[in-house]
Motif scaffolding. Structure first.
Motif, short mmCIF file in Angstrom:
data_model
loop_
_atom_site.label_atom_id
_atom_site.label_comp_id
_atom_site.label_asym_id
_atom_site.label_seq_id
_atom_site.Cartn_x
_atom_site.Cartn_y
_atom_site.Cartn_z
N VAL A 190 0.83 -1.21 0.00
CA VAL A 190 0.00 0.00 0.00
C VAL A 190 0.86 1.25 0.00
N SER A 191 1.97 1.24 0.77
CA SER A 191 2.82 2.43 0.85
C SER A 191 3.66 2.62 -0.41
N ALA A 192 3.98 1.54 -1.12
CA ALA A 192 4.85 1.65 -2.30
C ALA A 192 4.07 1.98 -3.58
N LEU A 193 2.80 1.56 -3.64
CA LEU A 193 2.03 1.73 -4.87
C LEU A 193 1.88 3.21 -5.29
N PRO A 194 1.58 4.13 -4.37
CA PRO A 194 1.47 5.54 -4.80
C PRO A 194 2.77 6.08 -5.38
N PHE A 195 3.92 5.67 -4.81
CA PHE A 195 5.20 6.13 -5.34
C PHE A 195 5.46 5.56 -6.73
N PHE A 196 5.06 4.30 -6.95
CA PHE A 196 5.24 3.69 -8.26
C PHE A 196 4.45 4.47 -9.32
N ILE A 197 3.19 4.82 -8.99
CA ILE A 197 2.36 5.59 -9.92
C ILE A 197 2.95 6.97 -10.15
N LYS A 198 3.41 7.60 -9.08
CA LYS A 198 3.99 8.94 -9.18
C LYS A 198 5.24 8.92 -10.07
N TYR A 199 6.16 7.99 -9.79
CA TYR A 199 7.40 7.93 -10.57
C TYR A 199 7.12 7.62 -12.04
N LEU A 200 6.16 6.70 -12.28
CA LEU A 200 5.92 6.23 -13.65
C LEU A 200 5.12 7.23 -14.47
N LEU A 201 4.04 7.76 -13.91
CA LEU A 201 3.12 8.57 -14.70
C LEU A 201 3.33 10.07 -14.55
N ILE A 202 3.74 10.50 -13.37
CA ILE A 202 3.86 11.94 -13.13
C ILE A 202 5.28 12.43 -13.36
N ASP A 203 6.23 11.85 -12.63
CA ASP A 203 7.63 12.29 -12.74
C ASP A 203 8.32 11.72 -13.98
N GLN A 204 7.80 10.59 -14.46
CA GLN A 204 8.44 9.86 -15.55
C GLN A 204 9.91 9.55 -15.21
N ALA A 255 10.81 4.28 -10.83
CA ALA A 255 9.61 3.47 -11.05
C ALA A 255 9.96 1.99 -11.13
N LEU A 256 11.06 1.68 -11.83
CA LEU A 256 11.48 0.29 -11.96
C LEU A 256 11.87 -0.29 -10.61
N GLN A 257 12.61 0.50 -9.83
CA GLN A 257 13.04 0.03 -8.52
C GLN A 257 11.83 -0.20 -7.60
N THR A 258 10.87 0.74 -7.63
CA THR A 258 9.67 0.58 -6.82
C THR A 258 8.83 -0.59 -7.31
N GLY A 259 8.78 -0.76 -8.63
CA GLY A 259 8.04 -1.89 -9.20
C GLY A 259 8.61 -3.23 -8.76
N ILE A 260 9.94 -3.29 -8.70
CA ILE A 260 10.58 -4.52 -8.22
C ILE A 260 10.18 -4.78 -6.77
N GLY A 261 10.16 -3.70 -5.98
CA GLY A 261 9.74 -3.83 -4.59
C GLY A 261 8.31 -4.32 -4.47
N LEU A 262 7.44 -3.84 -5.35
CA LEU A 262 6.05 -4.29 -5.36
C LEU A 262 5.96 -5.77 -5.71
N ALA A 263 6.76 -6.18 -6.68
CA ALA A 263 6.74 -7.59 -7.09
C ALA A 263 7.21 -8.50 -5.95
N VAL A 264 8.29 -8.08 -5.29
CA VAL A 264 8.81 -8.87 -4.16
C VAL A 264 7.80 -8.88 -3.02
N GLY A 265 7.18 -7.71 -2.75
CA GLY A 265 6.17 -7.64 -1.71
C GLY A 265 4.98 -8.53 -1.99
N THR A 266 4.56 -8.59 -3.26
CA THR A 266 3.46 -9.47 -3.65
C THR A 266 3.82 -10.93 -3.43
N PHE A 267 5.07 -11.26 -3.78
CA PHE A 267 5.54 -12.64 -3.57
C PHE A 267 5.47 -13.02 -2.10
N PHE A 268 5.96 -12.12 -1.22
CA PHE A 268 5.95 -12.42 0.21
C PHE A 268 4.52 -12.47 0.77
#
Length: 309
Positions: free
Chosen positions: A53-67, A72-85
């Motif tokens: 929940v805490s990482a998802l807003p940053f992923f959207i911000k980095y990917l869509l707003i800040d570009q 975004a890739l680093q946060t996305g990796i964190g989301l993937a690992v978090g989903t796995f756990f």
């Protein structure tokens, strides 16, 4: 300067690559053990969910707003690992006694089990140093929304019994909600002022989250105060200079108000700045908490302001 920017960009992507390797090694260590029930039960579902929940807003911000694709890739990796756990934690790969168990059923079962284990960390502390101060913090948090349910009462009674402490709910319940917010913050500030061990502070912070979630409903009052006191804990644990800080100042507009403040706030810092006199009420980590403090003094018709430190 262009060369420097280019180098920083390359280093950023190199860091992402290193993060990918680290994540792979972390997941790889668990992958062959993901079917093990003991491994699944050792992972906190709440912690995994909060991480996502805490990482998802940053992923959207980095990917869509800040570009900022590296972030975004680093946060996305964190989301993937978090989903796995999260999947490991709910026992997605473990064998169940009942066939055709759905994802949702596994999730609910894991949550219920974690709720039942909520007192394990408390028991592990075994009458820690500053137990009375910790008890005060826990009790005030339970009472912050003006009510206490059976699960919260049972949780409080369990560690008070373990620590051989007594608890008086009636006395604390007499505090007003606004006063309770201030008292709870002061209790946390008093606790960290005694320089407790970092490991204990980290455990206390985690237990506050457990207490707030024990009734499966984090109230607005609990969410409000936790945002402020988490800032106190994070500052103590990490000394993070990037944490937001909001300074509340009040300024008397005439001699009568100044005399009143001298009487009411004898220990507060008097500041002469920008051609006037003001009193420094405090520095807070939550804007909402700072605004509450402002409202308290504005109700007395005293000019109050917030400055970001």
């Amino acid at each position: 300067m262009e060369v420097l920017i280019l180098l920083v960009g390359w280093f950023a992507y190199a860091s992402v690559f290193i993060g990918m390797i680290k994540s792979y090694l972390t997941v790889n260590k668990i992958w062959t053990r993901k079917h093990d029930r003991n491994v699944a039960e050792s992972i906190s579902v709440y912690a995994a969910l909060l991480g996502l929940v805490s990482a998802l807003p940053f992923f959207i911000k980095y990917l869509l707003i800040d570009q900022d694709y590296a972030s975004a890739l680093q946060t996305g990796i964190g989301l993937a690992v978090g989903t796995f756990f999260l999947l490991v934690g709910i026992g997605f790969w473990t064998k169940q006694k009942t066939a055709n168990v759905t994802f949702w059923q596994r999730f609910i079962k894991a949550i219920k089990k974690e709720n039942n284990e909520a007192t394990d960390l408390i028991k592990a502390l075994v009458k820690p140093k500053h137990a009375e101060r910790i008890s005060k913090i826990f009790t005030q948090l339970v009472l912050i929304d003006g009510r206490i349910d059976d699960k919260e009462r049972e949780l409080l009674n369990s560690f008070h019994k373990i620590w051989n402490l007594t608890i008086d709910f009636d006395e604390l319940a007499n505090s007003s909600k606004e006063l309770s917010f201030i008292e709870l913050r002061d209790s946390v500030a008093d606790y960290v002022a005694y320089n407790p061990p970092y490991e204990q502070v980290s455990e206390v912070k985690g237990l506050l989250e457990t207490i707030a979630n024990i009734d499966n409903n984090v109230s607005d009052e609990e969410s409000f105060i936790l945002q402020e006191i988490y800032g106190i804990f994070d500052d103590y644990l990490n000394g993070d200079e990037e944490l937001p800080r909001y300074e509340v100042l009040i300024a008397p507009q005439n001699t009568d108000q100044e005399d009143m403040l001298e009487h009411l706030l004898p220990t507060f810092t008097k500041v002469t700045d920008k051609g006037g006199v003001s009193y420094r009420i405090g520095e807070y980590y939550s804007l909402e908490f700072a605004q509450m403090m402002c409202k308290k003094y504005r109700s007395m018709n005293i000019f109050t302001a917030i400055e970001q430190a």
